[in-house]
Scaffold this motif. Structure first.
Motif, short mmCIF file in Angstrom:
data_model
loop_
_atom_site.label_atom_id
_atom_site.label_comp_id
_atom_site.label_asym_id
_atom_site.label_seq_id
_atom_site.Cartn_x
_atom_site.Cartn_y
_atom_site.Cartn_z
N LEU A 369 0.83 -1.20 0.00
CA LEU A 369 0.00 0.00 0.00
C LEU A 369 0.87 1.25 0.00
N ASP A 370 1.96 1.24 0.78
CA ASP A 370 2.85 2.40 0.77
C ASP A 370 3.54 2.57 -0.58
N CYS A 371 3.86 1.47 -1.24
CA CYS A 371 4.40 1.57 -2.60
C CYS A 371 3.37 2.18 -3.54
N HIS A 372 2.12 1.79 -3.39
CA HIS A 372 1.03 2.39 -4.20
C HIS A 372 0.97 3.89 -3.95
N ARG A 373 1.08 4.29 -2.70
CA ARG A 373 1.05 5.73 -2.38
C ARG A 373 2.22 6.45 -3.06
N GLN A 374 3.39 5.84 -3.01
CA GLN A 374 4.57 6.50 -3.58
C GLN A 374 4.44 6.69 -5.08
N VAL A 375 4.04 5.65 -5.81
CA VAL A 375 4.03 5.76 -7.28
C VAL A 375 2.82 6.54 -7.79
N THR A 376 1.86 6.84 -6.91
CA THR A 376 0.74 7.72 -7.29
C THR A 376 0.88 9.09 -6.64
N ALA A 379 1.95 10.06 -1.01
CA ALA A 379 2.61 9.75 0.25
C ALA A 379 2.81 10.96 1.15
N GLY A 380 2.40 12.12 0.71
CA GLY A 380 2.47 13.30 1.57
C GLY A 380 3.89 13.70 1.92
N ASP A 381 4.13 13.93 3.20
CA ASP A 381 5.42 14.45 3.65
C ASP A 381 6.56 13.45 3.48
N TYR A 382 6.22 12.16 3.29
CA TYR A 382 7.31 11.20 3.09
C TYR A 382 7.39 10.72 1.64
N GLN A 383 6.86 11.54 0.73
CA GLN A 383 6.90 11.22 -0.69
C GLN A 383 8.34 11.19 -1.23
N ILE A 384 8.65 10.15 -1.99
CA ILE A 384 9.91 10.07 -2.72
C ILE A 384 9.72 10.74 -4.06
N SER A 385 10.49 11.76 -4.34
CA SER A 385 10.31 12.55 -5.55
C SER A 385 10.43 11.69 -6.80
N GLY A 386 9.41 11.78 -7.66
CA GLY A 386 9.45 11.13 -8.95
C GLY A 386 9.35 9.62 -8.92
N ALA A 387 8.88 9.04 -7.83
CA ALA A 387 8.83 7.58 -7.72
C ALA A 387 7.88 6.97 -8.74
N LYS A 388 8.37 6.03 -9.53
CA LYS A 388 7.57 5.31 -10.53
C LYS A 388 7.58 3.80 -10.31
N ASN A 389 8.64 3.30 -9.69
CA ASN A 389 8.75 1.87 -9.41
C ASN A 389 9.30 1.68 -8.00
N MET A 390 8.56 0.92 -7.19
CA MET A 390 8.93 0.67 -5.81
C MET A 390 8.97 -0.84 -5.55
#
Length: 411
Positions: A369-376, A379-390
């Motif tokens: 679920l956190d990977c889903h948040r990142q690639v969409t 993830a808010g304040d803990y977002q990885i910039s430009g994440a497309k694959n986790m």
């Protein structure tokens, strides 16, 4: 993969909650998570065709097995829906997700719900430790100790020391990074905790030994929590995309997966890998399986990892076992800042099990679920910039059952 499997989103409970203290039981946790998951995705109960539950020890902590029946208990529309509970210790949630993926890939259904949960804070700490010891080889391993799992993972520190050498300051750094990441996560168990600098040292007064060489800062949390995610076929994802004004390519997919198991006894595993620089060669194999299925060449093709840090040594082990460094050189990635939130391969931006929390059966689902948040970019304040694959790495026991998923958007 022979058929595309999509993730439509889901929900996670607040891992800081103590449900027993609120007078709420394991069913209340299940129902709340499922209701929130449906609300967050805009799905309806009667759209779900199959349910998979990840749970390790509901029978012990809550006196409750047969958790698949909670689906229809929560929503009458789900009466008659097939459900399955999956158990693989801390990898239970990942096994539930694999079950749903197989349902989708073989064409049996178009929409599955995977819900992982664990209710753990209703018993004293020593009792909880005894319950969690059910994932050791009971009666054979971790005898004559108060806390079985810290003792087991202390043995892994010893084996690193023997094969490669290890400086425990790097374990303290892992803990410090994950607690810092957790402060940015509004669902993290430790988000409001305060730490003295000495907590991240070998000071017995501020960072006491739990068992062997494992100190308090090294340990993942005892956590109440649940996470759910909805898994869809391409056909269902296309319908969902039209209904929600989305492009199909922007809905995350399970691009790759790996699943490997080994003997239950830690000493047997270490004996089998004697002479190999990797303590657990099957972990390198499963990461390779996941990357190959995702048509990626190397772990550095990912934008971040959510990995199993039940103890800081576990994360240390995964760093070299996934190929980010040569065997025995995990310390280099730590010292070079590669795994930090602003590094080239952030690990546990969510806070991981140390900072976010570890409700055992929920962990594998929560990671995805956190990977889903990142690639969409949700993830808010803990977002990885430009994440497309986790990627994820989830283990049960002393790396007895291991799983990895690669979640991504686009090609």
């Amino acid at each position: 993969m022979s058929a595309s499997v999509y993730l439509l989103g889901g929900s996670q409970s607040d891992f800081a909650r103590n449900w027993a203290r609120e007078g709420l039981d394991i069913f209340a946790m299940f129902r709340c998570c499922l209701e929130q998951g449906l609300a967050s995705t805009g799905l309806y109960p009667d759209q779900i065709e199959v349910g998979h539950v990840g749970n390790f020890a509901g029978d012990l902590f809550a006196g409750q097995g047969l958790l698949g029946g909670f689906f229809a208990q929560a929503f009458p529309e789900l009466n008659g829906m097939p459900t399955t509970r999956h158990e693989a210790a801390c990898a239970s949630g990942s096994m539930a997700l694999l079950g749903a993926i197989r349902d989708i890939r073989c064409g049996d259904c178009d929409l599955a719900c995977v819900l992982g949960l664990e209710y753990m804070r209703n018993v004293p700490g020593k009792t909880g430790a005894d319950y969690l010891g059910a994932a050791t080889w009971k009666g054979i391993e971790a005898q004559h100790c108060d806390y079985p799992w810290p003792l087991m993972f202390s043995r892994i520190i010893d084996e690193y020391e023997r094969r490669h050498g290890i400086d425990t300051k790097h374990l303290r750094t892992i803990a410090k990074l994950n607690f810092a990441n957790a402060r940015k996560n509004p669902r993290a168990q430790s988000r409001n905790w305060q730490f003295e600098p000495e907590f991240f040292t070998d000071c017995d007064a501020h960072n006491p030994i739990i068992e062997g060489r494992i100190r308090k800062s090294d340990c993942g949390q005892i956590t109440d929590g649940a996470a759910c995610i909805f898994v869809a076929s391409e056909r269902a994802a296309k319908v969902y995309a039209r209904q929600h004004n989305l492009n199909l390519r922007d809905i995350p997919r399970i691009k790759g997966w790996g699943h490997r198991s080994a003997a239950i006894e830690l000493e047997t595993k270490l004996h089998h890998s004697e002479g190999n620089p990797l303590l657990f060669p099957h972990i390198r194999q499963l990461v390779g399986d996941a990357l190959a299925r995702a048509q990626l060449r190397d772990i550095t093709d990912l934008d971040g990892l959510e990995i199993h840090d039940c103890f800081s040594i576990t994360e240390y082990m995964v760093i070299d076992h996934c190929g980010l460094t040569a065997p025995g050189e995990s310390w280099k990635a730590i010292e070079e800042g590669r795994i930090a939130a602003d590094g080239d391969l952030p690990i546990n931006a969510s806070g991981g099990l140390i900072g976010l929390g570890h409700p055992v059966g929920a962990t594998g689902v929560r990671m995805v679920l956190d990977c889903h948040r990142q690639v969409t970019a949700q993830a808010g304040d803990y977002q990885i910039s430009g994440a497309k694959n986790m990627g994820t790495f989830n283990l049960g026991g002393s790396a007895t059952t291991c799983a990895s998923f690669i979640v991504g958007v686009g090609k």
